[in-house]
Scaffold this active site. Structure first.
Site, PDB file in Angstrom:
ATOM      1  CG  ASN A 166      -1.838   1.179   1.273  1.00  0.00           C
ATOM      2  OD1 ASN A 166      -2.769   1.252   0.472  1.00  0.00           O
ATOM      3  ND2 ASN A 166      -1.624   2.124   2.193  1.00  0.00           N
ATOM      4  CD  GLU A 167      -1.934   5.466   0.545  1.00  0.00           C
ATOM      5  OE1 GLU A 167      -1.361   6.023   1.505  1.00  0.00           O
ATOM      6  OE2 GLU A 167      -3.144   5.599   0.297  1.00  0.00           O
ATOM      7  CE1 TYR A 235      -9.143   8.533   0.526  1.00  0.00           C
ATOM      8  CE2 TYR A 235      -7.012   7.794  -0.317  1.00  0.00           C
ATOM      9  CZ  TYR A 235      -8.213   7.521   0.320  1.00  0.00           C
ATOM     10  OH  TYR A 235      -8.500   6.256   0.742  1.00  0.00           O
ATOM     11  CD1 TRP A 291     -10.600   4.488   3.970  1.00  0.00           C
ATOM     12  CD2 TRP A 291      -9.286   2.904   3.088  1.00  0.00           C
ATOM     13  NE1 TRP A 291      -9.877   3.945   4.999  1.00  0.00           N
ATOM     14  CE2 TRP A 291      -9.054   2.970   4.493  1.00  0.00           C
ATOM     15  CE3 TRP A 291      -8.566   1.971   2.336  1.00  0.00           C
ATOM     16  CZ2 TRP A 291      -8.129   2.145   5.134  1.00  0.00           C
ATOM     17  CZ3 TRP A 291      -7.654   1.159   2.982  1.00  0.00           C
ATOM     18  CH2 TRP A 291      -7.437   1.247   4.362  1.00  0.00           C
TER      19      TRP A 291
END
Length: 548
Positions: A166-167, A235, A291
């Protein structure tokens, strides 16, 4: 997302260098020709599209679920499916920042995804913000984790996509993402993984510097199976329709596969345009995964789709993503592998009721009669039952297993599930009750436990271990049962492990020795459910400790 229980970093910058612009203009013009390879056995990429093994186009429409922090909420997968999702992205941990999800747990998650006819995207969260976030680990380390649990994934290529990490970079040294991603993909291929591999963007997943966008072609070319999918997280950086459409269309023009692995309706770093995200991905036939189902904290509780994991309590965000315009209910199509002509979906027969033997103060051996299955039983999952809650205890390929790490003088209830080669899971067997023996005197140790602070979904705790005997303690293991779905996230003063509700801490070098009348203090953070009761008992080296 960086951590389901914490807010994201402050708003990220958006520099656009001349080099990035030039590379971006050249990307659609790159002629990419992958060498010929044997077709992967399950999901595969062709002409920039994600295809099932039968060649059908597959578009992910689903959500993220924070399994590693809420391992007792595996029933959420059934609820997510009932809302219309065809895919769930499941948060796992390599054990570097949170409690490791072992092979048995991963196998159970895959089985539950299949039982609920969901495609399973599995990701390691410990890489989040590497280079900027303290404790984050490398993609190479994440690849090592996947190799360690590979036995749970082999043969599941029709159902599972491996999201390496993740990220994997924050906003520091993120240009190293390209080389590190290539190396991690190649490490998995060398180890025998034939799954579709998903790779997240740097810059906390949002790729504001366009490192992933401008290097995606070379990363794809480095995969000997030509079976890599790119994942962007949207985001605050993606707060306009132009930014969303522009980014996604660059991949489409270059015939490189892209999905939105995470997005929200709001965030501390800005206000993402969720309406455009849902509309454009539907128009372009691209996957998107919101999410997250439930369990957020640290100021981003508004990203919960349901309240306290209750599927009957949709939040405004949950209502929007599931039932709103271009939402999951209106756009999700189930993977064809789950149709009547696609794959084995028949579970094995129910195993026999287990019997217990060799019961000690901390372990027991269970035996049961074998299950049967048309395509072969490949393993058994032993589970511990507490009321209506079922937690993983251990997994085995045979019909016998030792369950360890139990608390002395404590009653437990165990049962068994069988798994077949397709990952289908049987009904639960009958149960067997086991009561461990007493470990001896409680006069040599005392434990004081307190909650130092708490927040929605989590808390900080403190444990003081006192030596009440007349001899020094040199090296110790502390064990207890954590009720109410709590799970240790981080701990100082020792090394924590947790298997379901069974928690233990092994002493660190600087806490191993406790003189008579002396004490050591442990601190930890943990997730919690709606309640937060104190553990009822502690043992030190299998001896029961007194409580205040």
């Amino acid at each position: 997302m960086a951590d389901a229980r914490r807010s994201r970093t402050s708003a990220v910058p958006r520099p656009v260098t001349v080099a990035a612009v030039l590379l971006g203009l050249l990307l659609p013009l790159l002629a990419f020709f992958a060498p010929a390879h044997a077709a992967p056995p399950g999901f595969r990429v062709a002409n920039g599209r994600l295809l099932e093994a039968n060649g059908n186009d597959f578009v992910m429409r689903g959500v993220n679920h924070a399994h590693t922090w809420f391992p007792d909420r595996v029933s959420s997968l059934a609820h997510i499916k009932a809302k219309g999702a065809n895919t769930v992205r499941v948060v796992l941990s390599s054990g570097d920042r949170w409690t490791r999800n072992g092979t048995g747990d991963v196998a159970n998650v895959v089985a539950q995804c299949k039982q609920n006819r969901l495609i399973c995207v599995l990701e390691v969260h410990d890489t989040t913000g590497y280079g900027e976030q303290s404790g984050a680990v490398t993609l190479s380390r994440a690849a090592d984790y996947w190799i360690g649990v590979q036995s749970a994934l082999l043969g599941q290529e029709d159902y599972v996509i491996v999201n390496i990490g993740n990220e994997p970079y924050g906003n520091t040294n993120y240009t190293a993402w390209t080389g590190d991603t290539k190396a991690a993909v190649q490490k998995l291929r060398t180890a025998g993984f034939r799954h579709t591999i998903m790779v997240d963007a740097p810059n906390w997943g949002q790729d504001w510097a366009f490192t992933m966008r401008d290097n995606a072609a070379s990363v794809f070319a480095a995969d000997p199976d030509a079976n890599t999918v790119f994942s962007i997280h949207m985001y605050g950086v993606f707060d306009t329709a132009a930014e969303i459409s522009g980014y996604l269309n660059r991949f489409l023009k270059a015939q490189l596969p892209i999905v939105i692995g995470e997005f929200g309706h709001n965030h501390s770093d800005g206000d993402p345009d969720e309406d455009t995200i849902l509309a454009v991905t539907r128009q372009l036939g691209l996957g998107c995964l919101g999410w997250s189902w439930s369990g957020n904290g640290g100021g981003v509780e508004y990203l919960d789709m349901v309240t306290d994991f209750d599927p009957n309590q949709l939040t405004s965000w949950g209502q929007r993503i599931f039932n709103g315009a271009n939402g999951i209910a209106a756009t999700s199509t189930e993977a064809t592998v789950y149709s009547s002509s696609g794959g084995d979906t028949t579970p094995p027969t129910t195993p026999g009721t287990p019997t217990a033997s060799a019961v000690t103060s901390s372990s027991a051996t269970l035996n049961w009669s074998a299950s049967t299955d048309a395509n072969g039983v490949t393993g058994y999952d032993v589970v511990r039952i507490a009321g209506t809650t079922e937690t993983a205890a251990t997994s085995t390929s045979g019909t016998s297993a030792a369950v360890t790490g139990l608390t002395p003088a404590t009653s437990y209830t165990f049962a068994v599930h069988a798994r077949d080669a397709a990952g289908n899971r049987s009904q639960r067997s009958g149960t067997v009750a086991v009561t461990t023996s007493s470990a001896g005197s409680s006069a040599t140790c005392g434990v004081a436990y307190r909650v130092a602070s708490k927040w929605p979904g989590g808390f900080q705790g403190e444990i003081v271990i006192r030596n009440t005997g007349t001899s020094a303690i040199n090296g110790w293991t502390l064990r207890w049962i954590f009720p109410d779905s709590r799970r240790v996230s981080s701990l100082w003063g020792g090394t924590a492990t947790q298997n379901g509700a069974d928690a233990s801490v092994a002493s660190a070098s600087y806490t191993a020795s406790i003189a008579p009348a002396g004490s050591v203090t442990l601190g930890f953070t943990a997730t919690k459910g709606s309640a937060n009761p104190s553990p009822a008992a502690f043992t030190l080296n299998d001896s029961a400790c007194s409580l205040p």
